[in-house]
Design a protein around this motif. Structure first.
Motif, short mmCIF file in Angstrom:
data_model
loop_
_atom_site.label_atom_id
_atom_site.label_comp_id
_atom_site.label_asym_id
_atom_site.label_seq_id
_atom_site.Cartn_x
_atom_site.Cartn_y
_atom_site.Cartn_z
N LYS A 188 0.11 5.35 13.03
CA LYS A 188 -1.29 4.62 12.76
C LYS A 188 -1.04 3.74 11.79
CE LYS A 188 -4.98 6.85 12.04
NZ LYS A 188 -5.96 7.71 11.54
N ASP A 189 -2.04 2.67 11.83
CA ASP A 189 -1.92 1.50 10.87
C ASP A 189 -2.23 1.97 9.50
OD1 ASP A 189 -1.15 -0.34 13.02
OD2 ASP A 189 -3.35 -0.92 13.40
N ASP A 190 -3.16 2.79 9.54
CA ASP A 190 -3.53 3.38 8.10
C ASP A 190 -2.19 3.44 7.09
OD1 ASP A 190 -6.55 3.85 8.01
OD2 ASP A 190 -5.50 4.64 10.14
N VAL A 191 -2.35 3.28 6.02
CA VAL A 191 -1.47 3.38 4.91
C VAL A 191 -2.09 4.74 3.81
CG1 VAL A 191 -0.26 2.59 2.86
CG2 VAL A 191 -0.81 1.14 5.05
N PHE A 192 -0.82 5.51 3.43
CA PHE A 192 -1.23 6.56 2.68
C PHE A 192 -0.21 6.74 1.45
CE2 PHE A 192 -3.42 7.93 6.43
CZ PHE A 192 -4.16 8.69 5.98
N VAL A 193 -0.44 7.22 0.62
CA VAL A 193 0.47 7.52 -0.55
C VAL A 193 0.85 9.19 -0.49
CG1 VAL A 193 -1.10 7.76 -2.31
CG2 VAL A 193 1.29 6.70 -2.77
N TRP A 194 2.16 9.05 -0.61
CA TRP A 194 2.60 10.44 -0.76
C TRP A 194 2.77 10.72 -2.30
CZ3 TRP A 194 7.96 11.89 -2.17
CH2 TRP A 194 8.00 13.27 -2.50
N ASN A 195 2.15 11.85 -3.02
CA ASN A 195 2.27 12.06 -4.33
C ASN A 195 3.48 13.00 -4.59
OD1 ASN A 195 2.04 13.66 -7.01
ND2 ASN A 195 -0.06 12.43 -7.07
N HIS A 196 4.64 12.54 -5.14
CA HIS A 196 5.74 13.46 -5.47
C HIS A 196 5.58 14.57 -6.15
CE1 HIS A 196 6.20 11.24 -9.18
NE2 HIS A 196 6.88 12.11 -9.48
N SER B 238 0.77 15.59 -2.15
CA SER B 238 -0.65 15.30 -1.43
C SER B 238 -0.23 13.98 -0.79
CB SER B 238 -1.54 15.17 -2.23
OG SER B 238 -1.55 14.12 -3.20
N ARG B 239 -0.91 13.76 0.16
CA ARG B 239 -1.00 12.52 1.02
C ARG B 239 -2.43 12.27 1.03
NH1 ARG B 239 3.45 15.06 4.47
NH2 ARG B 239 4.53 16.10 2.80
N GLN B 240 -2.65 10.89 0.36
CA GLN B 240 -4.00 10.21 0.21
C GLN B 240 -4.25 8.88 0.81
OE1 GLN B 240 -5.16 9.88 -3.81
NE2 GLN B 240 -6.60 8.40 -3.27
N TRP B 241 -5.13 8.61 1.74
CA TRP B 241 -5.25 7.36 2.31
C TRP B 241 -5.61 6.24 1.29
CZ3 TRP B 241 -9.22 3.45 2.25
CH2 TRP B 241 -9.14 2.60 3.26
N VAL B 242 -5.01 5.06 1.44
CA VAL B 242 -5.20 3.95 0.43
C VAL B 242 -5.59 2.72 1.01
CG1 VAL B 242 -3.57 5.00 -1.54
CG2 VAL B 242 -2.69 3.50 0.30
N ALA B 243 -4.94 2.44 2.43
CA ALA B 243 -5.69 1.21 2.88
C ALA B 243 -5.66 1.43 4.57
CB ALA B 243 -4.56 0.06 2.49
N PRO B 244 -6.28 0.44 5.18
CA PRO B 244 -6.42 0.56 6.68
C PRO B 244 -4.94 -0.31 7.42
CG PRO B 244 -7.76 -1.19 5.97
CD PRO B 244 -7.53 -0.58 4.70
N THR B 245 -4.43 -1.16 6.68
CA THR B 245 -3.14 -1.82 7.38
C THR B 245 -2.40 -2.08 6.07
OG1 THR B 245 -4.25 -3.78 6.66
CG2 THR B 245 -4.77 -3.06 8.98
N ILE B 246 -1.24 -2.50 6.47
CA ILE B 246 0.13 -2.84 5.51
C ILE B 246 -0.57 -4.02 4.76
CG2 ILE B 246 1.41 -3.91 7.23
CD1 ILE B 246 3.76 -2.48 5.81
N SER B 247 -0.98 -5.14 5.26
CA SER B 247 -1.39 -6.25 4.74
C SER B 247 -2.54 -5.96 3.74
CB SER B 247 -1.81 -7.39 5.65
OG SER B 247 -2.94 -6.97 6.54
N LYS B 248 -3.52 -5.00 4.29
CA LYS B 248 -4.37 -4.65 2.98
C LYS B 248 -3.55 -3.86 1.79
CE LYS B 248 -8.37 -6.34 3.80
NZ LYS B 248 -8.60 -7.72 2.80
#
Length: 143
Positions: free
Chosen positions: A109-117, A121-131
């Motif tokens: 997917k184009d959506d960017v998530f962050v994995w919390n070590h 958890s995996r949380q959505w942070v942006a709709p694209t890599i440029s954003k």
């Protein structure tokens, strides 16, 4: 196009020689995933993007390959949910990693998530890599 975009986002960005289509194809084959089009375009202009203090905003194609393979080894399988449905492409500098989710047929997917070590958890942070780059550098993304 992308180098100019990132220069407009921050003067602190540093760029590298472009990756090749063959290098990108090799990573996609090895990770059984099709990278988002925007990431491919960026890698074809600059093989990695560094920010202030040498923070890896977007890893090089080799770092993408090596880090994703590392997080798929047995140690991580014993301690975290599986990572084979994620493609990591950057680190936060504090242990958390930015990633794309991989859908059933291997397309990211184009959506960017962050994995919390710390809590896996995996949380959505942006709709694209440029954003993601823009919002991360401007402090919009909080982790």
């Amino acid at each position: 196009m992308w180098v100019e975009f990132f220069k407009g986002v921050s003067e602190d960005c540093t760029f590298h020689n472009p990756a090749s289509l063959n290098e990108i194809a090799k990573v996609e084959e090895q990770l059984s995933a099709v990278l988002p089009q925007q990431l491919k375009e960026i890698l074809l202009e600059t093989n990695g993007l560094k920010g202030c203090y040498d923070l890896g905003l977007i890893w090089s194609i080799d770092e993408i390959m090596n880090e994703n393979m590392r997080y798929r080894d047995d140690y991580f399988k014993e301690h975290y949910m599986p990572f084979d449905n994620l493609i990591f492409f950057a680190d936060s500098g504090i242990g958390d990693l930015f990633c794309f989710p991989v859908l059933g047929k291997g397309a990211c997917k184009d959506d960017v998530f962050v994995w919390n070590h710390e809590n896996d958890s995996r949380q959505w942070v942006a709709p694209t890599i440029s954003k993601y780059v823009e919002w991360w550098l401007h402090g919009t993304i909080k982790i």
